[in-house]
Design a protein around this motif. Structure first.
Motif, mmCIF file in Angstrom:
data_model
loop_
_atom_site.group_PDB
_atom_site.id
_atom_site.type_symbol
_atom_site.label_atom_id
_atom_site.label_comp_id
_atom_site.label_asym_id
_atom_site.label_seq_id
_atom_site.Cartn_x
_atom_site.Cartn_y
_atom_site.Cartn_z
ATOM 1 N N ALA A 394 -10.381 43.216 -30.955
ATOM 2 C CA ALA A 394 -9.751 42.436 -29.452
ATOM 3 C C ALA A 394 -9.133 42.717 -28.502
ATOM 4 O O ALA A 394 -8.296 43.648 -28.953
ATOM 5 N N PRO A 395 -8.774 41.967 -27.624
ATOM 6 C CA PRO A 395 -7.354 42.660 -26.925
ATOM 7 C C PRO A 395 -6.194 42.052 -27.398
ATOM 8 O O PRO A 395 -6.545 41.178 -28.236
ATOM 9 N N GLN A 396 -5.911 42.912 -27.162
ATOM 10 C CA GLN A 396 -4.029 43.000 -27.565
ATOM 11 C C GLN A 396 -3.899 41.496 -27.148
ATOM 12 O O GLN A 396 -3.858 40.707 -26.446
ATOM 13 N N GLY A 397 -2.921 40.889 -28.466
ATOM 14 C CA GLY A 397 -2.346 39.317 -28.805
ATOM 15 C C GLY A 397 -3.864 38.434 -28.612
ATOM 16 O O GLY A 397 -3.456 36.923 -29.770
ATOM 17 N N ARG A 398 -4.480 38.955 -29.001
ATOM 18 C CA ARG A 398 -6.296 38.184 -29.397
ATOM 19 C C ARG A 398 -6.729 38.074 -30.646
ATOM 20 O O ARG A 398 -6.952 38.971 -31.031
ATOM 21 N N ALA A 399 -7.291 37.376 -30.857
ATOM 22 C CA ALA A 399 -8.215 37.138 -32.160
ATOM 23 C C ALA A 399 -9.170 36.677 -31.609
ATOM 24 O O ALA A 399 -9.625 36.055 -31.358
ATOM 25 N N PRO A 400 -11.195 37.613 -32.519
ATOM 26 C CA PRO A 400 -11.852 37.179 -32.138
ATOM 27 C C PRO A 400 -12.269 35.974 -33.080
ATOM 28 O O PRO A 400 -11.943 36.186 -34.126
ATOM 29 N N HIS A 401 -13.580 35.321 -32.621
ATOM 30 C CA HIS A 401 -14.122 35.081 -33.679
ATOM 31 C C HIS A 401 -14.390 35.199 -34.813
ATOM 32 O O HIS A 401 -15.551 35.822 -34.267
ATOM 33 N N VAL A 402 -14.543 35.446 -35.586
ATOM 34 C CA VAL A 402 -15.684 35.449 -36.517
ATOM 35 C C VAL A 402 -16.608 34.850 -37.200
ATOM 36 O O VAL A 402 -16.278 33.729 -38.271
ATOM 37 N N LEU A 403 -17.405 35.296 -37.586
ATOM 38 C CA LEU A 403 -18.603 34.742 -38.480
ATOM 39 C C LEU A 403 -18.689 35.314 -39.234
ATOM 40 O O LEU A 403 -19.186 37.069 -38.784
ATOM 41 N N HIS A 404 -19.139 35.206 -40.804
ATOM 42 C CA HIS A 404 -19.222 36.086 -41.772
ATOM 43 C C HIS A 404 -20.251 35.622 -41.983
ATOM 44 O O HIS A 404 -20.807 34.278 -42.863
ATOM 45 N N MET A 405 -21.039 36.171 -42.535
ATOM 46 C CA MET A 405 -22.761 36.480 -43.299
ATOM 47 C C MET A 405 -22.901 36.720 -44.565
ATOM 48 O O MET A 405 -22.587 37.437 -45.005
ATOM 49 N N THR A 406 -23.524 35.846 -45.231
ATOM 50 C CA THR A 406 -23.714 35.864 -46.581
ATOM 51 C C THR A 406 -25.482 35.709 -47.286
ATOM 52 O O THR A 406 -25.832 34.547 -46.555
ATOM 53 N N ALA A 407 -26.132 36.676 -47.978
ATOM 54 C CA ALA A 407 -27.425 35.739 -48.391
ATOM 55 C C ALA A 407 -27.392 35.500 -49.638
ATOM 56 O O ALA A 407 -28.302 35.183 -50.264
ATOM 57 N N THR A 408 -26.608 36.145 -49.913
ATOM 58 C CA THR A 408 -26.343 36.026 -51.552
ATOM 59 C C THR A 408 -26.039 34.256 -51.552
ATOM 60 O O THR A 408 -24.274 33.736 -51.492
ATOM 61 N N PRO A 409 -26.586 33.430 -52.614
ATOM 62 C CA PRO A 409 -25.891 31.743 -52.384
ATOM 63 C C PRO A 409 -25.081 31.849 -53.728
ATOM 64 O O PRO A 409 -25.547 32.426 -54.785
#
Ligand code: ADP
Ligand code: MG
Length: 683
Positions: A394-409
């Motif tokens: 992400a640009p300096q000093g910024r955080a990305p929005h993060v979406l984590h995915m998993t198919a394991t219930p």
């Protein structure tokens, strides 16, 4: 008092060391594993191994005739029900130490006719007849449970010095006992209810500390750097949802999209775990989040753990985008150098707004003009460092929005313990009205014969079948060493069926020991309809999509875990025809019955967790709960929820636990989990 070293003989000290017990405080924290009923002398049966609480009446050493042996010590001991003769071997000094009147805990074997052979012994202050249970401790060579019991009894006054890390205010509000009282109840509780109340108090603390660690870390992430607020009215996403998607979103997808829309509009970086079985429509939701970035003039990336998965995602995204003109790139380890150079240039300039790839995305030379949304598929397959590297794009000093995915219930309780620093969304609804395979347990020769007939019927009707061969032994999936044995079993079954029950049909064999070419050929034959039956090991779990396959027979199904069976049967019923899954195994197996009754992977994961507790321990690894000494999942779910609530309130009021009344908590957390600050989100 707590820091005083234990006063032990050399041998006992070694035993204590092996248990990690050095100080009085360590000893008091060494809570009993269980309670054992202390037997009364009169009730002992010949041959029984038991613990008794007795008083010494008389004691003497007696020489042994055999050479080289030390004198025996024989004592007459008694409880309220009567006397017996206790024999101690090899410890002549006991005759002096255990004077008449001494109260003892003896553990050993009752040999009948009033004789008791002592294995472990220790003094105790517990009034013999009044206690029916004695605490049983994890012990070691050199330090027995009975000795620990006696040491703990001697150390009891030191309980007064036990430090309570929970602030008094929290304790009062949550109605929690003081820590010393809880420890006292666990060691010396008069009845099971009292011991349990002590355990619950300590388990609560354990759970609270984990939740605090997770939430404090999250809170730090939230404030370390702001994300780009994607708050403008939707344009591209609106058009996309309305006109390009060939279906309407399920209710679960709809809710996930709304949640993300609101979350992405803020500067607080999204950290959300999207859970949903294969085919539940996660990619659609992820694409929505990514397109939010694109329509704001920023970029988005989707990172998958393997090239195959990245390519699949790329194709899905391409298809789902429909006519929307979004510049899309694919970057993996095998992207040709020229194409790669071009893509890197377009990512750096911002010309390419959406990229799908593997680890190749986080390599040093990859630069984004403005990465605002990152999606990590099968997030557990990436290390902390890799996820940190993605952040760094992400640009300096910024955080990305993060979406984590998993198919394991993952069961709810475990998800909260393992991924409690992430917000969580579950997609449980199946998108298409696909009827799940009817699942039956097959036992005995008659039913088996009928099962092969069913396979024959399906094949004659133009459908195809899977026969999945057994694991040779339970649990072998985990070590992976016996793929050879499994391959052998599959080969044998293949030969047997080819000349036996299924001799009229075209069979192919697939297992892990075949060469890549052979595997490809077998899969191609089956997928292309040139084979009727695929005899396979569990390698078919990954990636076979043959909509014409309608029946699956699983041998020795009881050797597989619930989740694995569920995944396996997901290979049938992918087309328009009704499908069937036959589990060969005992009718009584609760796991097999669960599969017959449920199709929801999350539901099955919860059942699995419950059954594991009851000892039906088979199959794939399930971590998470093992980090606890005293808390148990899923039984302690209510404790967990209340600990979570307390942790949320604490962190809301004091995000880094820097107030004086939280100093002890902060110290304890640092001791357990290291500096809270040191780690990025570890999901
Ligand atoms: P996942 O990533 O969870 O495995 P995908 O997002 O790849 O699932 O979706 C699986 C398939 O189902 C895709 O072909 C997708 O186009 C389709 N799909 C997704 N959502 C829906 C829906 N609401 N209705 C119908 N089909 C859907
Ligand atoms: Mg997918």
């Amino acid at each position: 008092m707590l820091e005083r070293p234990l006063d032990l003989t050399k041998k006992a000290a070694e035993g204590a060391e092996a248990l990690g017990l050095r100080t009085v405080g360590d000893l008091l924290e060494h809570v009993p594993r269980a309670r054992r009923e202390a037997r009364t002398v009169a009730a002992l049966a010949p041959g029984e191994t038991a613990t008794v609480l007795v008083e010494v009446r008389s004691i003497a050493a007696r020489p042994v005739r055999r050479r080289g042996m030390r004198p025996l010590v024989e004592a007459t001991v008694a409880d309220a029900t009567g006397p017996m003769a206790a024999t101690f071997f090899n410890q002549p000094w006991l005759a002096k130490r255990y004077e008449p009147g001494t109260r003892l805990v003896l553990h050993g074997k009752y040999e009948g006719r009033g004789r008791f052979r002592v294995a472990n012994h220790a003094t105790t202050d517990e009034a013999a007849a009044s206690t029916e249970e004695v605490s049983h401790y994890a012990a070691s060579e050199g330090l027995s449970s009975t000795q620990i019991l006696s040491l703990v009894a001697a150390a009891r006054p030191a309980l007064r010095d036990v430090v309570d890390v929970l602030p008094a205010r929290l304790r009062a509000r949550a109605g929690l006992a003081a820590r010393d009282a809880a420890l006292e109840a666990m060691h010396f509780g008069a009845d099971p209810a009292e011991v349990e109340s002590g355990r619950e108090r300590l388990a609560f603390e354990e759970l609270l500390l984990v939740q605090l660690a997770l939430l404090a870390r999250r809170s730090r992430e939230d404030t370390a750097a702001a994300a780009v607020a994607l708050g403008d009215a939707p344009s591209l996403t609106e058009r996309w949802l309305r006109h390009e998607l060939p279906f309407t979103l399920t209710g679960d997808q709809q809710r996930a999209v709304e949640t993300l829309r609101a979350e992405l509009a803020g500067e607080r970086p999204t950290q959300r775990l999207l859970m949903g079985e294969v085919g539940s429509g996660k990619t659609v939701v992820a694409l929505f989040a990514m397109l939010r970035a694109v329509e704001h003039g920023h970029q988005a990336a989707l990172m998958a753990p393997t090239e195959t998965l990245a390519e699949q995602h790329f194709a899905t995204v391409q298809r789902l985008l429909g006519g929307q003109s979004v510049t899309l790139g694919l970057l993996t380890g095998s992207t040709p150098a020229a194409r790669r150079a071009e893509l890197l240039a377009r990512l750096a300039s911002g010309e390419c707004s959406l990229v799908v790839g593997t680890h190749a995305l986080i390599e040093e030379p990859v630069r984004f003009r403005s990465l605002a949304v990152a999606v990590v598929d099968e997030q557990h397959r990436f290390g902390v460092r890799q996820r940190t590297a993605l952040h760094g794009k992400a640009p300096q000093g910024r955080a990305p929005h993060v979406l984590h995915m998993t198919a394991t219930p993952i069961p709810r309780t475990l998800a909260l313990c393992e991924y409690g620093d992430l917000d969580q969304t579950r997609l449980r609804e199946r998108p298409r009205e696909r009827r799940p395979p009817a699942t039956h347990v097959v036992s005995g020769e008659r039913e088996r014969a009928r099962a092969y007939e069913r396979i024959a019927e399906e094949v004659r009707a133009g459908r195809q079948a899977f026969v999945v061969c057994p694991l040779v032994e339970a649990g072998e999936l985990e070590d992976g060493v016996s793929t050879a044995a499994q391959a052998r079993a599959a080969t044998e079954e293949f030969e047997r069926l080819r000349t036996g029950e299924l001799r009229d049909f075209r069979l192919v064999l697939l297992h892990g020991q075949l060469s890549h070419r052979e595997k490809q050929a077998a899969m191609a034959a089956f997928a292309g309809g040139d084979a009727d039956v695929l005899v396979a090991t569990t390698v078919i779990e990954v990636g076979i999509d043959v909509p014409n396959a309608t029946i699956m027979l699983i041998e020795n199904a009881e050797r597989f875990g619930i989740s694995q069976l569920h995944q396996l049967r997901g290979r049938v019923g992918r087309g328009e025809h009704d499908s069937l899954c036959l589990l060969c195994g005992p009718k009584g197996s609760a796991r097999l019955r669960a599969l017959g009754g449920h199709d929801d992977g999350f539901e099955l994961a919860e059942i699995d967790l419950r059954l594991r507790k009851e000892g039906e321990l088979v199959g794939t690894r399930q971590s998470g709960a093992s980090q606890f000494q005293l808390a148990r999942m899923p039984e302690d779910e209510a404790l967990l929820m209340s600990a979570r609530g307390c942790a949320e309130a604490l962190i809301a009021a004091d995000p880094q636990l820097s107030q004086p009344e939280h100093a002890l908590l902060a110290d304890r957390l640092a001791a357990l989990y290291g500096e809270i600050a040191a780690h990025p989100i570890a999901a």
